[in-house]
Design a protein around this motif. Structure first.
Motif, PDB file in Angstrom:
ATOM      1  N   LEU A   1      -4.724   4.920  -3.601  1.00  0.00           N
ATOM      2  CA  LEU A   1      -4.141   4.547  -3.837  1.00  0.00           C
ATOM      3  C   LEU A   1      -2.923   4.340  -2.499  1.00  0.00           C
ATOM      4  N   VAL A   2      -2.971   2.832  -1.839  1.00  0.00           N
ATOM      5  CA  VAL A   2      -3.051   2.137   0.051  1.00  0.00           C
ATOM      6  C   VAL A   2      -2.584   1.052  -0.323  1.00  0.00           C
ATOM      7  N   GLN A   3      -1.909   0.659   0.198  1.00  0.00           N
ATOM      8  CA  GLN A   3      -1.235  -0.843   0.554  1.00  0.00           C
ATOM      9  C   GLN A   3      -2.308  -1.044   1.287  1.00  0.00           C
ATOM     10  N   ALA A   4      -2.907  -3.554   1.402  1.00  0.00           N
ATOM     11  CA  ALA A   4      -3.480  -3.431   1.413  1.00  0.00           C
ATOM     12  C   ALA A   4      -3.080  -3.268   3.342  1.00  0.00           C
ATOM     13  N   GLY A   5      -4.207  -3.204   4.440  1.00  0.00           N
ATOM     14  CA  GLY A   5      -3.802  -3.457   5.739  1.00  0.00           C
ATOM     15  C   GLY A   5      -3.704  -1.170   6.409  1.00  0.00           C
ATOM     16  N   GLY A   6      -3.869  -0.401   4.985  1.00  0.00           N
ATOM     17  CA  GLY A   6      -3.762   0.726   5.087  1.00  0.00           C
ATOM     18  C   GLY A   6      -4.991   0.841   5.395  1.00  0.00           C
TER      19      GLY A   6
ATOM     20  N   THR B   1     -14.835   8.973  -5.737  1.00  0.00           N
ATOM     21  CA  THR B   1     -13.649   9.310  -5.686  1.00  0.00           C
ATOM     22  C   THR B   1     -12.990   7.545  -5.829  1.00  0.00           C
ATOM     23  N   GLN B   2     -12.013   7.426  -6.977  1.00  0.00           N
ATOM     24  CA  GLN B   2     -11.451   6.196  -6.336  1.00  0.00           C
ATOM     25  C   GLN B   2     -10.256   5.458  -5.466  1.00  0.00           C
ATOM     26  N   VAL B   3     -11.101   4.337  -4.754  1.00  0.00           N
ATOM     27  CA  VAL B   3      -9.738   3.761  -3.661  1.00  0.00           C
ATOM     28  C   VAL B   3      -9.358   2.211  -4.996  1.00  0.00           C
ATOM     29  N   THR B   4      -8.545   2.237  -4.683  1.00  0.00           N
ATOM     30  CA  THR B   4      -7.279   1.503  -4.880  1.00  0.00           C
ATOM     31  C   THR B   4      -6.513   0.549  -3.539  1.00  0.00           C
ATOM     32  N   VAL B   5      -6.719  -0.309  -3.441  1.00  0.00           N
ATOM     33  CA  VAL B   5      -6.077  -1.559  -2.549  1.00  0.00           C
ATOM     34  C   VAL B   5      -4.875  -2.144  -3.089  1.00  0.00           C
ATOM     35  N   SER B   6      -4.447  -1.792  -3.305  1.00  0.00           N
ATOM     36  CA  SER B   6      -2.381  -3.016  -3.511  1.00  0.00           C
ATOM     37  C   SER B   6      -2.457  -4.065  -2.697  1.00  0.00           C
ATOM     38  N   SER B   7      -1.977  -5.750  -3.314  1.00  0.00           N
ATOM     39  CA  SER B   7      -1.693  -6.028  -2.193  1.00  0.00           C
ATOM     40  C   SER B   7       0.367  -6.814  -2.108  1.00  0.00           C
TER      41      SER B   7
END
Length: 124
Positions: free
Chosen positions: A11-16, A118-124
């Protein structure tokens, strides 16, 4: 037989940024192409990037050009996908796949072996 194991999702924030790894066992990548694909919920799987192992030639989908970089480590028989400037729309399960041998088309050719994803999740 080729076994592919992906890692590095999260899990990573947008822009990461995240770096995915694809480690192969069973045989080396020496004559192959290795690609990354992704599949978001409710969508079809799509091509992201690929590398021709012997020439180190790389290919990218338009939507990741300038943000993602595919590379390889021959000593570790591993392919990486460096993902920068991530966007919420990059959220998906990312899969590593190999053409054994290279089919002649890294984007449209058939991939013979696939990892588990592998799951990649980008939060806004």
């Amino acid at each position: 037989q080729v076994q592919l194991v992906e890692s590095g999702g999260g899990l990573v924030q947008a822009g990461g940024s995240l770096r995915l790894s694809c480690a192969a066992s069973g045989r080396t990548f020496s004559r192959n192409a290795v690609g990354w694909f992704r599949q978001a919920p409710g969508k079809e799987r799509e091509f992201v990037a690929a590398i021709i192992w012997s020439r180190s030639s790389t290919y990218y989908a338009d939507f990741v050009k300038g943000r993602f970089t595919i590379s390889r480590n021959t000593a570790k028989n591993t392919v990486y996908l460096q993902m920068n400037s991530l966007k919420p729309e990059d959220t998906a399960v990312y899969y590593c796949a190999a053409q054994v041998p290279y089919s002649g088309s890294a984007i449209y050719g058939r991939y013979d072996y696939w990892g588990q994803g592998t799951q990649v999740t980008v939060s806004s």
